[in-house]
Design an enzyme around this catalytic site. Structure first.
Site, PDB file in Angstrom:
ATOM      1  N   ASP A   1      -0.130  -4.215  -3.930  1.00 39.95           N
ATOM      2  CA  ASP A   1      -1.275  -3.322  -4.129  1.00 39.95           C
ATOM      3  C   ASP A   1      -0.915  -1.877  -3.783  1.00 39.95           C
ATOM      4  O   ASP A   1      -1.444  -1.292  -2.827  1.00 39.95           O
ATOM      5  CB  ASP A   1      -2.480  -3.786  -3.306  1.00 39.95           C
ATOM      6  CG  ASP A   1      -3.805  -3.442  -4.003  1.00 39.95           C
ATOM      7  OD1 ASP A   1      -3.834  -3.428  -5.249  1.00 39.95           O
ATOM      8  OD2 ASP A   1      -4.805  -3.195  -3.305  1.00 39.95           O
TER       9      ASP A   1
ATOM     10  N   SER B   1       0.825  -1.207   0.000  1.00 40.96           N
ATOM     11  CA  SER B   1       0.000   0.000   0.000  1.00 40.96           C
ATOM     12  C   SER B   1       0.862   1.261   0.000  1.00 40.96           C
ATOM     13  O   SER B   1       1.649   1.467  -0.914  1.00 40.96           O
ATOM     14  CB  SER B   1      -0.969  -0.046   1.188  1.00 40.96           C
ATOM     15  OG  SER B   1      -1.971   0.930   1.055  1.00 40.96           O
TER      16      SER B   1
ATOM     17  N   HIS C   1      -7.476  -5.643  -0.615  1.00 39.46           N
ATOM     18  CA  HIS C   1      -6.209  -4.908  -0.503  1.00 39.46           C
ATOM     19  C   HIS C   1      -5.185  -5.745   0.257  1.00 39.46           C
ATOM     20  O   HIS C   1      -4.017  -5.848  -0.143  1.00 39.46           O
ATOM     21  CB  HIS C   1      -6.491  -3.597   0.240  1.00 39.46           C
ATOM     22  CG  HIS C   1      -5.393  -2.584   0.175  1.00 39.46           C
ATOM     23  ND1 HIS C   1      -4.732  -2.242  -0.986  1.00 39.46           N
ATOM     24  CD2 HIS C   1      -4.849  -1.804   1.159  1.00 39.46           C
ATOM     25  CE1 HIS C   1      -3.845  -1.299  -0.723  1.00 39.46           C
ATOM     26  NE2 HIS C   1      -3.882  -1.027   0.569  1.00 39.46           N
TER      27      HIS C   1
END
Length: 339
Positions: free
Chosen positions: A206, A181, A271
């Site tokens: 991600d 992330s 996610h």
């Protein structure tokens, strides 16, 4: 504190775009909030927010970054190391072993499940220096404040990499930096700090979309930040990028949502799957892939059914992979599928 007030004030600005014209990541972003909701922020407001935040960040804010070393000699009890000879020499760091840096995302810390899973996976494969990064500003309740801290945190990671390389013989040729992330973009800034293409591999799990622009690769993880950059994209268009970030871009289940996550209104399950997939890929090497003509084909799952020789997350991808890949996955562990 002043930074938070400025950011909050801009966040509170009313949006002029009607909902039907909002395109996440193009003319603005749906920015995640601490309670799991999202608030729309238009492009111009976001650019002003980031510019003001960056200007103030360097003057009045701290951006503490710590490093915890795990090896086969201390697989569960991380030893904090600093860029000092006495600190590294007193640890189990071994220049003859490959090194992995692992970087968490928003709200994370070094003891999180993400880090323990990836650490355990690598140590199960052999002797490695696994260095887990803890960047304190990720734990701001305000996502935008954490975004503002990404360049500085990445620079400190890059400085630590340079120190270990120059003073303790750590090889850049066997170095892999893994970030989830916001941590994926921290990884990118680490690569930019070390120098274009000098880190062997960066794996972006991600990479975060909100407040990052695809057309500004100098302000996000990009394919130039290491010799090889791989992205594993699992919540594309919401919490993560949908357009390809890495030289090798992998789209499990098409890259938007993941099987077994149910409605997943916040996107957090999909996610987080990027972390679970990567940890499994390290230990099992079991994620078969189907080569696609472009990322749109990967997203729409229109890449045919013929498996390629490429496995998602494989170390040797650095020497043979370029392009976009669809990745079939299961709804529960083991997630990987092979022909």
């Amino acid at each position: 504190m002043k930074v938070l007030f400025v950011l909050a004030a801009i966040l509170a600005a009313a949006s002029a775009l009607p909902i039907e014209e909002r395109i996440n990541g193009e003319n603005g972003w749906y920015v995640p909030q601490a309670d799991g909701s999202f608030e729309w922020m238009e492009l111009k407001d976001a650019e002003e927010l980031l510019a003001n935040g960056e200007a103030m960040d360097g003057r009045i804010s701290t951006n503490a970054v710590s490093f915890y070393l795990y090896t086969k000699s201390n697989p569960t009890d991380g030893k904090e190391i600093k860029a000092k000879a006495s600190s590294v020499d007193a640890s189990h760091f071994n220049k003859d072993h490959g090194t992995r840096f692992v970087i968490h995302g928003w709200t994370g810390r070094y003891t999180d499940d993400m880090n323990t899973r990836i650490t355990k996976s690598w140590l199960s494969k052999g002797d490695y220096n696994v260095i887990v990064v803890d960047w304190a500003r990720a734990r701001s309740v305000d996502y935008a404040s954490s975004v503002v801290a990404v360049p500085g945190a990445g620079a400190k990671v890059g400085e630590m990499i340079n120190y270990l390389h120059e003073h303790h013989g750590m090889s850049l040729d066997s170095l892999e930096v893994i970030g989830h992330s916001l941590g994926a973009h921290v990884s990118g800034y680490a690569g930019k700090t070390v120098g274009k293409g000098r880190i062997h591999s960066i794996v972006g799990l991600d990479p975060a979309l909100p407040l990052f622009s695809y057309d500004k690769p100098d302000k996000r993880l990009s394919s130039d930040d290491a010799f090889y950059v791989e992205s594993i994209q699992t919540n594309g268009g919401k919490l993560g990028f949908l357009k390809p970030i890495g030289k090798g871009a992998f789209y499990p289940n098409g890259g938007k949502t993941q099987p077994g996550c149910g409605l997943d209104v916040t996107g957090s399950c999909s996610h987080g799957r990027s972390v679970l997939y990567y940890a499994e890929a390290v230990t099992e090497d079991n994620f078969g892939t189907i080569r696609c003509h472009d990322y749109e084909a990967a997203v729409s799952k229109e890449c045919g059914s013929t498996y390629s020789s490429v496995r998602m997350g494989a170390v040797h991808n650095a020497y043979m992979v370029e392009g976009d890949f669809y990745v079939p996955v299961n709804s529960k562990e083991p997630f990987g599928k092979i022909e």
